[in-house]
Each structure stands twice: as C-alpha cells, then as structure tokens.
Design an enzyme around this catalytic site. Structure first.
Site, PDB file in Angstrom:
ATOM      1  N   HIS A 146       0.776  -1.016   0.019  1.00 49.66           N
ATOM      2  CA  HIS A 146       0.219   0.094  -0.022  1.00 49.66           C
ATOM      3  C   HIS A 146       0.796   1.232   0.010  1.00 49.66           C
ATOM      4  O   HIS A 146       0.577   2.254   0.734  1.00 49.66           O
ATOM      5  CB  HIS A 146      -0.928   0.128   1.243  1.00 49.66           C
ATOM      6  CG  HIS A 146      -1.924  -1.159   1.166  1.00 49.66           C
ATOM      7  ND1 HIS A 146      -2.775  -1.762   2.411  1.00 49.66           N
ATOM      8  CD2 HIS A 146      -2.401  -2.038  -0.020  1.00 49.66           C
ATOM      9  CE1 HIS A 146      -3.329  -2.415   1.955  1.00 49.66           C
ATOM     10  NE2 HIS A 146      -3.323  -3.005   0.694  1.00 49.66           N
TER      11      HIS A 146
HETATM   12  C1  LIG Z   1       0.686  -7.564  -4.955  1.00 51.11           C
HETATM   13  C2  LIG Z   1      -0.266  -6.273  -4.699  1.00 51.11           C
HETATM   14  C3  LIG Z   1      -1.667  -6.534  -3.999  1.00 51.11           C
HETATM   15  C4  LIG Z   1      -2.651  -5.847  -3.829  1.00 51.11           C
HETATM   16  N1  LIG Z   1      -3.797  -6.050  -3.132  1.00 51.11           N
HETATM   17  C5  LIG Z   1      -4.597  -5.108  -3.029  1.00 51.11           C
HETATM   18  C6  LIG Z   1      -6.023  -5.301  -2.542  1.00 51.11           C
HETATM   19  O1  LIG Z   1      -6.058  -6.753  -2.095  1.00 51.11           O
HETATM   20  N2  LIG Z   1      -6.877  -4.454  -2.164  1.00 51.11           N
HETATM   21  C7  LIG Z   1      -6.482  -3.115  -2.633  1.00 51.11           C
HETATM   22  O2  LIG Z   1      -7.335  -2.209  -2.201  1.00 51.11           O
HETATM   23  N3  LIG Z   1      -5.219  -2.725  -2.860  1.00 51.11           N
HETATM   24  C8  LIG Z   1      -4.384  -3.649  -3.333  1.00 51.11           C
HETATM   25  N4  LIG Z   1      -3.087  -3.298  -3.718  1.00 51.11           N
HETATM   26  C9  LIG Z   1      -2.738  -1.786  -3.761  1.00 51.11           C
HETATM   27  C10 LIG Z   1      -3.279  -1.290  -4.950  1.00 51.11           C
HETATM   28  O3  LIG Z   1      -3.277  -1.947  -6.084  1.00 51.11           O
HETATM   29  C11 LIG Z   1      -2.624  -0.179  -5.421  1.00 51.11           C
HETATM   30  O4  LIG Z   1      -2.648   0.832  -4.167  1.00 51.11           O
HETATM   31  C12 LIG Z   1      -3.213   0.714  -6.690  1.00 51.11           C
HETATM   32  O5  LIG Z   1      -2.990  -0.122  -7.614  1.00 51.11           O
HETATM   33  C13 LIG Z   1      -2.129   1.927  -6.964  1.00 51.11           C
HETATM   34  O6  LIG Z   1      -2.530   2.409  -7.853  1.00 51.11           O
HETATM   35  P1  LIG Z   1      -1.673   3.524  -8.902  1.00 51.11           P
HETATM   36  O7  LIG Z   1      -2.703   3.750  -9.857  1.00 51.11           O
HETATM   37  O8  LIG Z   1      -1.282   4.525  -8.001  1.00 51.11           O
HETATM   38  O9  LIG Z   1      -0.829   2.633  -9.269  1.00 51.11           O
HETATM   39  P2  LIG Z   1      -0.689   1.209 -10.213  1.00 51.11           P
HETATM   40  O10 LIG Z   1      -1.983   0.282 -10.013  1.00 51.11           O
HETATM   41  O11 LIG Z   1       0.618   0.411  -9.982  1.00 51.11           O
HETATM   42  O12 LIG Z   1      -0.712   1.767 -11.766  1.00 51.11           O
HETATM   43  C14 LIG Z   1       0.683   2.342 -12.411  1.00 51.11           C
HETATM   44  C15 LIG Z   1       0.391   2.207 -13.858  1.00 51.11           C
HETATM   45  O13 LIG Z   1       1.477   2.772 -14.724  1.00 51.11           O
HETATM   46  C16 LIG Z   1       1.923   2.076 -15.470  1.00 51.11           C
HETATM   47  N5  LIG Z   1       3.314   2.476 -15.645  1.00 51.11           N
HETATM   48  C17 LIG Z   1       4.722   2.561 -14.880  1.00 51.11           C
HETATM   49  N6  LIG Z   1       5.445   3.160 -15.406  1.00 51.11           N
HETATM   50  C18 LIG Z   1       4.966   3.627 -16.584  1.00 51.11           C
HETATM   51  C19 LIG Z   1       5.671   4.280 -17.691  1.00 51.11           C
HETATM   52  N7  LIG Z   1       7.007   4.888 -17.672  1.00 51.11           N
HETATM   53  N8  LIG Z   1       5.058   4.555 -18.701  1.00 51.11           N
HETATM   54  C20 LIG Z   1       3.570   4.219 -18.879  1.00 51.11           C
HETATM   55  N9  LIG Z   1       3.064   3.550 -17.856  1.00 51.11           N
HETATM   56  C21 LIG Z   1       3.837   3.255 -16.725  1.00 51.11           C
HETATM   57  C22 LIG Z   1       1.952   0.532 -14.951  1.00 51.11           C
HETATM   58  O14 LIG Z   1       2.080  -0.322 -15.713  1.00 51.11           O
HETATM   59  C23 LIG Z   1       0.581   0.665 -14.152  1.00 51.11           C
HETATM   60  O15 LIG Z   1      -0.640   0.432 -15.075  1.00 51.11           O
HETATM   61  C24 LIG Z   1      -2.120  -4.477  -4.074  1.00 51.11           C
HETATM   62  C25 LIG Z   1      -0.872  -3.771  -4.557  1.00 51.11           C
HETATM   63  C26 LIG Z   1      -0.005  -4.969  -4.800  1.00 51.11           C
HETATM   64  C27 LIG Z   1       1.223  -4.856  -5.618  1.00 51.11           C
END
Ligand SMILES: Cc1cc2nc3c(=O)[nH]c(=O)nc-3n(C[C@H](O)[C@H](O)[C@H](O)COP(=O)(O)OP(=O)(O)OC[C@H]3O[C@@H](n4cnc5c(N)ncnc54)[C@H](O)[C@@H]3O)c2cc1C
Length: 223
Positions: A146
């Site tokens: 998280h």
């Molecule tokens: C193993 C795991 C289990 C989890 N389980 C849960 C759960 O059960 N329940 C819950 O609520 N939360 C869970 N989480 C947390 C939740 O998934 C994250 O808090 C959330 O996905 C964060 O969203 P975000 O958009 O900030 O980042 P992300 O979802 O990581 O999205 C970032 C995106 O940017 C893309 N990206 C990265 N670099 C680049 C680049 N240079 N150019 C273009 N695109 C790029 C990536 O491919 C990705 O699609 C979990 C996380 C993990 C890792």
C-alpha cells in the site's frame, strides 16, 4: 483434480478467507488489520508453505507513522531509484506491531479455534517478550503493497501537488498527478478503492469549465 473436473474445492478459495480489524491500546479506533489464510506459510517467505498443515494469520498496522523515501540515483531514466521504506522507525509503529501480534495470538486462544491448534510454529510460543516479537517483525515482516505519498498532496512547501492535483514545479504548468502517490498518508485500509475515487474526482476537476478554460487559454498562448 476436483478443481479441474468440477471447479469446486479448496482451490476456488481466495488466499485469505478471513479478514478483520482490531484496536490496540495505542489507538482509539481500529489500527491493525488481519488476514487469515488456510495454509501454513513459511516464515518470511512469500508464497512458500511449511511442511506441516496449518493456518496463517498476518497482521499489519493500518496507519503507520514511519516515513521512508524514494530518491533518484542518476540522470539515467532507466536506472532504478533508491527506495528506503524505513519501516518501524517510529516507536508507535513498533508498539502497534508487537501488540498486533499479541491480538493474533488471542484470536487463536479462543476456545472455538484453540481446540484445533496443536502448536504455533511461527514465530513460536518461545517468542514472547516485546523485544523478541519486535525482532521477529523486523526480520520477517514484509509489505502489504500500500505504498503512497511519494508525490503527496498538500499546501505546504514540501508537498508535490496542490488540492487540485496540479504539480508544483517551478516553470511547469498543466501537469497533474492522479495515483496513489498523492495520498498524504496511507488510508485506513487497502488503497485500491481510494485510487479509483481519486481518479473519479480528478476527472471532474479536469473536465470542469474552469480547468477547460485555463487549458484553452494556455493552448492559445502556445499557438
Ligand atoms: C501484490 C499487490 C496486491 C495488492 N492487493 C490489494 C488489495 O487486495 N486491495 C487493495 O485495495 N489494494 C491492493 N493493492 C494496492 C493497489 O493495487 C494499489 O494501491 C493501486 O493499484 C495503486 O494504483 P496506482 O494507479 O497508484 O498505481 P498502479 O496501479 O501501479 O498503476 C501504475 C500504472 O502505470 C504504468 N506505468 C508505470 N511506469 C510507466 C511508464 N513509464 N509509462 C507508462 N506507464 C507506466 C504501470 O504499468 C501501471 O499500469 C495491492 C498491490 C499489490 C502490488
């Protein structure tokens, strides 16, 4: 075979089938979260089971106070950043984790479940003092994924985005950050739903007549 043939049985369960929240002595609202899985996970190893059959209980602190950091190490964009989570640097976090483990033990000491328990393999009943439990947490603790706050929102000079998610970097306009990195603190529970809500709110802000007007003015200037 049962799963392949009928799509039923233990393989249809999620990894953790029980979740719960509890309050330690250090908070006036729930501050630790539990997951309980029908498998005996090996200590400190992700996805590896022990030889003995069993049940695993994991606990984590919901609003940790320790603060880590992420820094770039070079001008090469492909180089990995340095990530220092600085877990357990805050005393509250240390105390909360130790008590969280004790609450886990209390759950397993209830008569309804205690009659199924032969022994505690991890960390083991001998690990009893606060120091020993903390040492166990330090050595075997992991993340619940998280991570937030590397571009936190705020009105102070150290914040990265303002309340409308605009990046405060001198000489840069028209850039917003919309992801978990803007959360100033970890939400009380899992972060995914909050990211979705952030995205919904960001869409409203970006589509608002005010924001669209500013964007049009900028593009006119650029032209
Ligand atoms: C193993 C795991 C289990 C989890 N389980 C849960 C759960 O059960 N329940 C819950 O609520 N939360 C869970 N989480 C947390 C939740 O998934 C994250 O808090 C959330 O996905 C964060 O969203 P975000 O958009 O900030 O980042 P992300 O979802 O990581 O999205 C970032 C995106 O940017 C893309 N990206 C990265 N670099 C680049 C680049 N240079 N150019 C273009 N695109 C790029 C990536 O491919 C990705 O699609 C979990 C996380 C993990 C890792």
């Amino acid at each position: 075979m049962r799963y392949v043939v009928s799509g039923t049985g233990v393989l249809t369960y999620s990894a953790a089938i029980v979740g719960g929240f509890a309050r330690t002595l250090h908070a006036n609202r729930p501050d630790v979260q539990f997951v309980i899985a029908p498998g005996s996970f090996a200590a400190g190893r992700i996805g590896v089971l022990e030889n003995e059959p069993g049940i695993s209980c994991g606990v984590w602190q919901m609003r940790p106070e320790s603060r880590g950091h992420v820094h770039i190490r070079s001008k090469d964009v492909a180089a990995s950043p340095m990530i220092a989570p600085s877990y357990l640097t805050n005393e509250l976090d240390r105390n909360t984790m130790v008590e969280g483990l004790r609450i886990g033990r209390k759950i397993f000491a209830q008569p309804e479940i205690a009659r199924f328990i032969v022994d505690e393999t991890v960390p083991g009943r001998a690990v009893e003092s606060d120091e020993a439990l903390l040492q166990y947490v330090r050595k075997n603790g992991s993340t619940v994924y998280h991570a937030v706050g590397t571009c936190r929102m705020g009105e102070d000079p150290m914040s990265v985005v303002d309340s409308e998610l605009r990046v405060r970097v001198r000489g840069m306009t028209g850039l917003r950050i919309v992801d978990a990195s803007v959360m100033p603190t970890i939400t009380s529970t899992n972060t995914n739903a909050t990211v979705l809500m952030l995205a919904e709110r960001a869409a409203q802000i970006i589509r608002s007549p005010q924001a669209v007007g500013v964007a049009n003015q900028r593009s006119t200037k650029t032209v």
